[in-house]
Design a protein around this motif. Structure first.
Motif, PDB file in Angstrom:
ATOM      1  N   THR A   5       0.833  -1.205   0.000  1.00 39.18           N
ATOM      2  CA  THR A   5       0.000   0.000   0.000  1.00 39.18           C
ATOM      3  C   THR A   5       0.865   1.251   0.000  1.00 39.18           C
ATOM      4  O   THR A   5       0.508   2.251  -0.623  1.00 39.18           O
ATOM      5  N   THR A  52       0.989   4.253  -3.255  1.00 40.59           N
ATOM      6  CA  THR A  52       0.850   5.711  -3.146  1.00 40.59           C
ATOM      7  C   THR A  52       1.875   6.412  -4.024  1.00 40.59           C
ATOM      8  O   THR A  52       1.656   7.543  -4.440  1.00 40.59           O
ATOM      9  N   LYS A 101      -9.472   4.133  -4.599  1.00 41.99           N
ATOM     10  CA  LYS A 101      -9.300   3.520  -3.279  1.00 41.99           C
ATOM     11  C   LYS A 101     -10.505   3.928  -2.454  1.00 41.99           C
ATOM     12  O   LYS A 101     -10.777   5.112  -2.278  1.00 41.99           O
ATOM     13  N   GLU A 105     -10.258   4.505   2.418  1.00 42.91           N
ATOM     14  CA  GLU A 105      -8.828   4.526   2.733  1.00 42.91           C
ATOM     15  C   GLU A 105      -8.602   5.095   4.129  1.00 42.91           C
ATOM     16  O   GLU A 105      -9.164   6.125   4.496  1.00 42.91           O
ATOM     17  N   CYS A 120      -7.349  -0.191   2.747  1.00 39.69           N
ATOM     18  CA  CYS A 120      -8.353   0.322   1.818  1.00 39.69           C
ATOM     19  C   CYS A 120      -8.905  -0.821   0.970  1.00 39.69           C
ATOM     20  O   CYS A 120      -8.387  -1.930   0.975  1.00 39.69           O
TER      21      CYS A 120
END
Length: 187
Positions: free
Chosen positions: A53, A57, A122, A125, A130
């Motif tokens: 995760t 990003t 997402k 989140e 998420c």
């Protein structure tokens, strides 16, 4: 009937290997079981907070491979060891990573079939994770796992499923019928 209360025992559950690159281009993989089809060209995966995760990003592209009997030990390993804490995690798997043809994510050559994906959204989140909705950009399948008709042969792949009841892995079995056809016998 015996009652077991509320549990996430949706059966079968896939053993999905999510491949991402970190900010330095280093491959990472994790094991996820809570995923499935979202729409005709989209999938959904429920992810808690992981190195994966973090990577998503930075880069919203990833791969999803289906674990097999032959990849089971290393697939389980990437599910119990965090890339945040174990620098040589991927080396220990023995997997060969190459850049996927259509997304900026690693494709692990040991898996018979891999989906190339791009995050679309997402949902919910938070710091704990998420729900990831992703577009399937392409599917790569090793030619040795194609049927005579040129389509992926799922039986030949020896794909495994996660058993959330006994915390085990089960190899998928033989085809027992034809979808959208066998039911016509009852018309």
């Amino acid at each position: 009937m015996k009652s077991f209360g509320s549990k996430p025992w949706m059966l079968p559950q896939p053993v999905l290997i999510i491949g991402t690159y970190d900010k330095d281009g280093k491959p990472n993989a994790m094991n996820a079981a809570w995923g499935g089809t979202w729409d005709m060209h989209e999938i959904m995966i429920s992810l808690s907070s992981h190195k994966t995760t973090d990577n998503l990003t930075v880069n919203n592209e990833f791969t999803v491979a289906f674990a097999t009997r032959d990849t089971m030990v290393a697939a389980d390993y990437v599910g119990i060891v965090s890339g945040r804490n174990t620098a040589d995690k991927m080396e220990r798997t023995g997997w060969t990573a190459e850049k996927a043809p259509n997304v900026n994510a690693p494709l692990f050559k040991e898996f018979p079939m891999t989906m190339e994906c791009r995050v679309k959204e997402k949902l919910y989140e938070s710091e704990t994770g998420c729900y990831l909705i992703a577009e399937v950009v392409d599917i790569q399948c090793d030619e040795q796992y194609l049927d005579a008709d040129g389509q992926p042969d799922v039986e030949r792949m020896q794909i495994i499923t996660y058993d959330p009841v006994h915390h085990g892995y089960i190899e998928l079995g033989k085809t027992v019928g034809k979808a959208f056809a066998d039911g016509k016998k009852l018309k």
